[in-house]
Design a protein around this motif. Sequence first.
Motif, PDB file in Angstrom:
ATOM      1  N   SER A  22      36.178  40.987  46.221  1.00 41.12           N
ATOM      2  CA  SER A  22      37.357  41.812  46.526  1.00 41.12           C
ATOM      3  C   SER A  22      37.237  43.135  45.752  1.00 41.12           C
ATOM      4  N   ALA A  23      38.247  43.497  44.966  1.00 38.03           N
ATOM      5  CA  ALA A  23      38.169  44.764  44.224  1.00 38.03           C
ATOM      6  C   ALA A  23      37.430  44.616  42.894  1.00 38.03           C
ATOM      7  N   GLY A  24      36.987  43.417  42.577  1.00 37.93           N
ATOM      8  CA  GLY A  24      36.176  43.217  41.375  1.00 37.93           C
ATOM      9  C   GLY A  24      36.958  42.825  40.126  1.00 37.93           C
ATOM     10  N   CYS A  25      38.287  42.792  40.195  1.00 41.49           N
ATOM     11  CA  CYS A  25      39.100  42.561  38.984  1.00 41.49           C
ATOM     12  C   CYS A  25      38.824  41.192  38.371  1.00 41.49           C
ATOM     13  N   THR A  26      38.811  40.144  39.207  1.00 42.15           N
ATOM     14  CA  THR A  26      38.595  38.796  38.666  1.00 42.15           C
ATOM     15  C   THR A  26      37.193  38.680  38.080  1.00 42.15           C
ATOM     16  N   ALA A  27      36.197  39.190  38.794  1.00 42.56           N
ATOM     17  CA  ALA A  27      34.816  39.123  38.292  1.00 42.56           C
ATOM     18  C   ALA A  27      34.722  39.794  36.919  1.00 42.56           C
ATOM     19  N   MET A  28      35.392  40.947  36.753  1.00 43.83           N
ATOM     20  CA  MET A  28      35.304  41.658  35.468  1.00 43.83           C
ATOM     21  C   MET A  28      36.007  40.896  34.346  1.00 43.83           C
ATOM     22  N   LYS A  29      37.083  40.191  34.662  1.00 43.65           N
ATOM     23  CA  LYS A  29      37.768  39.394  33.630  1.00 43.65           C
ATOM     24  C   LYS A  29      36.950  38.157  33.258  1.00 43.65           C
ATOM     25  N   LEU A  30      36.206  37.610  34.239  1.00 41.92           N
ATOM     26  CA  LEU A  30      35.429  36.405  33.962  1.00 41.92           C
ATOM     27  C   LEU A  30      34.112  36.718  33.258  1.00 41.92           C
TER      28      LEU A  30
END
Length: 303
Positions: free
Chosen positions: A51-59
């Motif tokens: 998606s917009a990458g937010c979850t990946a960056m938090k993980l």
Amino acid sequence: MSTSGAVTIWERGRLDARVGPRQVLFGRMYEDPSIELGAFRPGSRVLCIASAGCTAMKLAPHHEVVAIDINPVQLAYAERRFEGDRGVRGRAERIMDFMRFFGPLAGWWPSRVRAFVELDDPAQQMHYWERELNTWRFRAAVDGLFSITALRAVYAPRFLDFLPNRLGSVMRGRMERCFARHPNRSNPYARSLLLGELSSEPPPSQANEIQLVHADAASFLESQPAASFDGFTLSNILDGTDDAYRQRLFSAVKRAATPDAMTVLRSFGNADADSPANRAEDDRSMLWGSVLVRPAHELGLER
Ligand SMILES: C[S@@+](CC[C@H](N)C(=O)[O-])C[C@H]1O[C@@H](n2cnc3c(N)ncnc32)[C@H](O)[C@@H]1O
């Protein structure tokens, strides 16, 4: 029966029913990653929807992350954000901007909304909500904007089929559920949804280690070694798909999952709202009917 041909409407890369190029649909994600951070074992290997990458960056600081998206335009956007790009407003943000434009008609003056967003005591928030914001004009406006007739102007029919009846009232209930539980001031989703202010956190240094994959999640997982992922966060990719795709995805996840793997699956719909696995009220983004947190081996047992 083979279901390997099962496909998903998200492949079109558009929210509307028009024929046209794929778009950046989401400039930010509206999924609270504290759910995933609580569900996945630190250090483990996880698959997330880019998606917009937010979850990946938090993980990324805590996990080995594979971020997948079926929409190449959205995937390229996430990649730019991992490199430090500040991002744009996607289709979803523009639709929300349009809805917010009518706020003053319902008494939602920016100063009044901002004062609400600055509160940090849920009891006080609910008091302010009832006194200043939950007006009959607001309720009528939300019910109108979230009527199926209005939504049809913006969304393709497959994105609407699974939505609960009286969606406006359902969405107002989800907002209240959040305000009664989570302090607004520290809630980035209260700020983005109510004021349209998008977070501008820089990417973590581990963002450059995120592996990006352009593929459909089910097809990709079918091609991966068995027992190769410890966690899966699948956004709401089953919203708007049929039962064949659901079965196919669940089988692919179960095969690619290690024995203790956990899954997170969101939905705008209410079909799983009463599940004991539903953590929607803990998700500060406030939008979801269900946020199911379950072991991978339990997928598909509920239906
Ligand atoms: C399901 S949408 C919903 C948006 C999300 N709730 C958020 O807040 O960002 C998120 C992303 O999933 C992608 N997607 C949908 N179905 C997919 C699939 N089967 N495989 C891979 N990506 C998918 C879409 O392209 C989109 O970028």
